[in-house]
Design an enzyme around this catalytic site. Structure first.
Site, short mmCIF file in Angstrom:
data_model
loop_
_atom_site.label_atom_id
_atom_site.label_comp_id
_atom_site.label_asym_id
_atom_site.label_seq_id
_atom_site.Cartn_x
_atom_site.Cartn_y
_atom_site.Cartn_z
N ASP A 101 0.84 -1.20 0.00
CA ASP A 101 0.00 0.00 0.00
C ASP A 101 0.88 1.25 0.00
O ASP A 101 2.05 1.20 0.41
CB ASP A 101 -0.88 0.03 1.26
CG ASP A 101 -1.82 -1.16 1.33
OD1 ASP A 101 -2.14 -1.72 0.26
OD2 ASP A 101 -2.22 -1.53 2.45
N1 URA Z 1 -1.09 -6.03 3.83
C1 URA Z 1 -1.60 -4.78 3.89
O1 URA Z 1 -2.63 -4.55 4.51
N2 URA Z 1 -0.94 -3.79 3.25
C2 URA Z 1 0.22 -3.98 2.58
O2 URA Z 1 0.78 -3.01 2.03
C3 URA Z 1 0.74 -5.27 2.53
C4 URA Z 1 0.06 -6.29 3.16
#
Ligand code: URA
Length: 232
Positions: A101
């Site tokens: 993310d």
């Molecule tokens: N899980 C998440 O919630 N976000 C990420 O960036 C990676 C794994």
């Protein structure tokens, strides 16, 4: 690999320039004129452009330490693509094997070898990823064994029909844990902690398979042969 991609990989041409050559009938594979850009070629095929033989540049394999406010995409959106940090020729021909993310930091593997990245991202491969997670709510000593067990047995995420696969939770402090998961559902870590009534306030990926992050924030390096081979 697609023929137009093979041409780009072995020349300085862009994808659209390669397609033009194909349309004009300038490209031969094993002696035969091929105009279909999507035709599949292998490294042992003979590919020529106007009689000149092409040799595909070898694939590239990179680790990068992703900063926040960058995205794991080849196009800029609200935030810029992290490929801007990779200042090498044709960086935007690379792709990211397992997204993070925008607000997550840590290890990202980047390549132009689709078969290699498949071994990392395919749900069937169960590739382990280790996250360091900062949490809003404390995990008390009395609750920790039960929580570890819940992650091990699988959690029911909102909107999913199946439980998550067994995950390993290691409690570092009351508000910080290490979590190892072998799947990669959308926002998986955040949703797993939401499922147990907590909230992720900081997320960092430190390991994928046997590869450990060892470059500074915003930096990158090529992977060693051993690291590349660990996914073959
Ligand atoms: N899980 C998440 O919630 N976000 C990420 O960036 C990676 C794994």
């Amino acid at each position: 690999m697609r023929l137009d991609k093979f041409i780009c990989k072995s020349t300085e041409l862009t994808r659209s320039e390669a397609k033009k050559l194909l349309k004009m009938g300038d490209v031969r594979v094993n002696g035969e004129i091929i105009k279909n850009a999507a035709a599949q070629v292998h490294e042992n095929n003979s590919v020529t452009v106007n009689g000149e033989s092409l040799t595909a540049r070898s694939s590239r394999y990179i680790m990068m330490h992703k900063p926040v406010d960058t995205i794991c995409s080849n196009v800029d959106e609200v935030y810029p693509s992290l490929l801007h940090y990779i200042e090498i020729d044709k960086a935007f021909d690379l792709h990211i094997a397992g997204r993070l993310d925008a607000d997550t930091t840590g290890l990202v593997l980047i390549t132009d070898d689709g078969r290699w990245s498949h071994n990392i991202i395919s749900p069937k491969k169960h590739c382990a990823k280790v996250y360091r997670v900062n949490l809003r709510n404390e995990i008390t000593t009395e609750k920790s064994a039960e929580l570890i067990e819940r992650f091990k047995c699988g959690l029911q995420l909102q909107g999913e029909s199946q439980l998550t696969l067994p995950a390993v939770l290691e409690i570092l402090t009351e508000k910080q844990v290490l979590l190892t998961i072998t799947e990669g559902k959308y926002h998986q870590v955040k949703r797993m902690f939401a499922a147990v009534g907590n909230k992720v306030v900081g997320l960092h990926r430190q390991q994928i398979g046997d590869i450990n992050l060892d470059v500074e924030l915003g930096e990158w390096r090529y992977l060693s042969d051993d690291e590349v081979n660990s996914f073959l």
